[in-house]
Write a protein that holds these residues in place. Sequence first.
Motif, PDB file in Angstrom:
ATOM      1  N   LEU A  72      36.735  30.980  88.827  1.00 35.20           N
ATOM      2  CA  LEU A  72      36.933  32.191  88.036  1.00 35.20           C
ATOM      3  C   LEU A  72      35.942  33.225  88.548  1.00 35.20           C
ATOM      4  CD1 LEU A  72      38.673  33.084  85.567  1.00 35.20           C
ATOM      5  CD2 LEU A  72      36.694  32.543  84.132  1.00 35.20           C
ATOM      6  N   SER A  73      36.413  34.421  88.855  1.00 33.46           N
ATOM      7  CA  SER A  73      35.523  35.464  89.361  1.00 33.46           C
ATOM      8  C   SER A  73      34.621  35.975  88.228  1.00 33.46           C
ATOM      9  CB  SER A  73      36.337  36.627  89.920  1.00 33.46           C
ATOM     10  OG  SER A  73      37.027  37.299  88.880  1.00 33.46           O
ATOM     11  N   PRO A  74      33.466  36.549  88.561  1.00 30.73           N
ATOM     12  CA  PRO A  74      32.621  37.136  87.511  1.00 30.73           C
ATOM     13  C   PRO A  74      33.369  38.186  86.691  1.00 30.73           C
ATOM     14  CG  PRO A  74      31.364  36.923  89.539  1.00 30.73           C
ATOM     15  CD  PRO A  74      32.793  36.581  89.879  1.00 30.73           C
ATOM     16  N   GLY A  75      34.238  38.964  87.350  1.00 29.91           N
ATOM     17  CA  GLY A  75      35.023  39.944  86.608  1.00 29.91           C
ATOM     18  C   GLY A  75      36.015  39.285  85.664  1.00 29.91           C
ATOM     19  N   GLY A  76      36.654  38.191  86.132  1.00 30.79           N
ATOM     20  CA  GLY A  76      37.581  37.468  85.269  1.00 30.79           C
ATOM     21  C   GLY A  76      36.874  36.855  84.076  1.00 30.79           C
ATOM     22  N   ARG A  77      35.682  36.353  84.281  1.00 28.35           N
ATOM     23  CA  ARG A  77      34.920  35.792  83.165  1.00 28.35           C
ATOM     24  C   ARG A  77      34.537  36.873  82.166  1.00 28.35           C
ATOM     25  NH1 ARG A  77      29.213  35.406  82.518  1.00 28.35           N
ATOM     26  NH2 ARG A  77      28.662  33.940  80.857  1.00 28.35           N
ATOM     27  N   SER A  78      34.196  38.055  82.648  1.00 27.13           N
ATOM     28  CA  SER A  78      33.793  39.119  81.724  1.00 27.13           C
ATOM     29  C   SER A  78      34.938  39.546  80.813  1.00 27.13           C
ATOM     30  CB  SER A  78      33.272  40.328  82.514  1.00 27.13           C
ATOM     31  OG  SER A  78      34.316  40.926  83.263  1.00 27.13           O
ATOM     32  N   LEU A  79      36.197  39.360  81.268  1.00 29.51           N
ATOM     33  CA  LEU A  79      37.350  39.731  80.436  1.00 29.51           C
ATOM     34  C   LEU A  79      37.498  38.832  79.215  1.00 29.51           C
ATOM     35  CD1 LEU A  79      40.025  40.449  83.207  1.00 29.51           C
ATOM     36  CD2 LEU A  79      38.755  42.122  81.836  1.00 29.51           C
ATOM     37  N   GLU A  80      36.785  37.724  79.189  1.00 30.84           N
ATOM     38  CA  GLU A  80      36.871  36.805  78.053  1.00 30.84           C
ATOM     39  C   GLU A  80      35.985  37.251  76.892  1.00 30.84           C
ATOM     40  OE1 GLU A  80      37.754  32.874  80.866  1.00 30.84           O
ATOM     41  OE2 GLU A  80      35.796  33.112  79.881  1.00 30.84           O
ATOM     42  N   TYR A  81      35.258  38.358  77.074  1.00 30.57           N
ATOM     43  CA  TYR A  81      34.367  38.872  76.043  1.00 30.57           C
ATOM     44  C   TYR A  81      34.917  40.174  75.475  1.00 30.57           C
ATOM     45  CZ  TYR A  81      30.964  35.435  77.680  1.00 30.57           C
ATOM     46  OH  TYR A  81      30.332  34.261  78.022  1.00 30.57           O
ATOM     47  N   THR A  82      34.433  40.549  74.298  1.00 31.52           N
ATOM     48  CA  THR A  82      34.919  41.763  73.644  1.00 31.52           C
ATOM     49  C   THR A  82      34.451  43.029  74.357  1.00 31.52           C
ATOM     50  OG1 THR A  82      33.005  41.674  72.154  1.00 31.52           O
ATOM     51  CG2 THR A  82      35.056  40.656  71.391  1.00 31.52           C
ATOM     52  N   GLU A  83      33.327  42.949  75.094  1.00 29.72           N
ATOM     53  CA  GLU A  83      32.819  44.093  75.854  1.00 29.72           C
ATOM     54  C   GLU A  83      32.678  43.676  77.320  1.00 29.72           C
ATOM     55  OE1 GLU A  83      29.262  45.521  74.078  1.00 29.72           O
ATOM     56  OE2 GLU A  83      30.205  45.992  72.148  1.00 29.72           O
ATOM     57  N   PRO A  84      33.794  43.613  78.040  1.00 30.18           N
ATOM     58  CA  PRO A  84      33.765  43.074  79.414  1.00 30.18           C
ATOM     59  C   PRO A  84      32.904  43.890  80.369  1.00 30.18           C
ATOM     60  CG  PRO A  84      35.891  44.076  78.920  1.00 30.18           C
ATOM     61  CD  PRO A  84      35.158  44.003  77.631  1.00 30.18           C
ATOM     62  N   GLY A  85      32.899  45.219  80.226  1.00 27.07           N
ATOM     63  CA  GLY A  85      32.093  46.038  81.133  1.00 27.07           C
ATOM     64  C   GLY A  85      30.616  45.723  81.034  1.00 27.07           C
ATOM     65  N   GLU A  86      30.114  45.601  79.835  1.00 26.05           N
ATOM     66  CA  GLU A  86      28.691  45.302  79.633  1.00 26.05           C
ATOM     67  C   GLU A  86      28.355  43.905  80.145  1.00 26.05           C
ATOM     68  OE1 GLU A  86      25.508  44.959  75.902  1.00 26.05           O
ATOM     69  OE2 GLU A  86      27.438  45.988  75.652  1.00 26.05           O
ATOM     70  N   VAL A  87      29.245  42.947  79.889  1.00 28.29           N
ATOM     71  CA  VAL A  87      29.007  41.577  80.350  1.00 28.29           C
ATOM     72  C   VAL A  87      28.981  41.514  81.873  1.00 28.29           C
ATOM     73  CG1 VAL A  87      29.966  39.244  80.390  1.00 28.29           C
ATOM     74  CG2 VAL A  87      29.992  40.563  78.273  1.00 28.29           C
ATOM     75  N   LEU A  88      29.880  42.223  82.523  1.00 30.07           N
ATOM     76  CA  LEU A  88      29.926  42.196  83.986  1.00 30.07           C
ATOM     77  C   LEU A  88      28.671  42.822  84.585  1.00 30.07           C
ATOM     78  CD1 LEU A  88      31.422  41.602  86.590  1.00 30.07           C
ATOM     79  CD2 LEU A  88      32.602  43.802  86.361  1.00 30.07           C
TER      80      LEU A  88
END
Length: 289
Positions: free
Chosen positions: A147-163
């Motif tokens: 799973l790419s770091p970007g794909g993992r960030s989509l699993e959170y409510t704030e994907p931009g901040e997580v990425l």
Amino acid sequence: MDTSDPSRPGAEAAPAEPPAGTPVQPPAEAPAEAPAKTPAPGRRPRGLTTLIVACAALVGVVGGTATGYAIQAERKPTPLPALSQADLAYPAKALPESKRPAPLPAEHDTAVKANGDLRKLLVGKPKGFREASGYFVNGVSPQDGWLSPGGRSLEYTEPGEVLVDSVRNGIRRVAAANWQRGEYEYVAVRLVQFRPGAVAEAQAEAADSRWDAATRTRSGHEEGREVKAGSGAGFFVYEPDAKPGYLTVYGARAVGYRGDVMFDLHFSDTKPLSEKAIKDLALKQLERL
């Protein structure tokens, strides 16, 4: 009859009375003197007092510093204490090959294990489960276990901040697996590895995930449960998500880390989850790391 005698010592002569009918003239008054004019006081230049005080302070500081230097110069120098550390000793020559300690076995070296195929460290699929295409509503499915770091960030409510945080913290790669049993029971596993030597980042990521899970934990279980005593890994059972017109969803999460790898397990079902099953799977994942 006037018996006073002007010739006697101490006697005063009586003034002669004016004849009757003579008008009495009042004594002439002395002319009043004009009041003397008081000269206006001179105006002190503005800021003069401040300048005087500043000059006095400067003179005091300079004088005190000079006096201090003079006193210190006359004193004898104080000897420094001896260094407590002894001279470092080195062997005259290196140990021969026969006496050198054996390297740490690969099965006990977490760095060697993690530097290989990270997917091999994923916990085994639980009995009765099958591969699932997805788990999170807004997430993407793993590709060949990655799973790419970007794909993992989509699993959170704030994907931009997580990425952004993941890239800043040195995320390296993510191994992932999604499993399903029956119609509504799901398990998702994420192994998040950071750059070599970034052990603190894996620990910090696990701590943040634990805090996030604790905010959703059912009342009275906010501290979570230990996966293994002293391991730093824990699992949390969420408050059921019950909405009118929808099935009640029960969720849980287990989080921990070893070395530079953080593991993150997610559970959900429309029936109450078994805490024993959650703990057992989390413990198996911890042991594989």
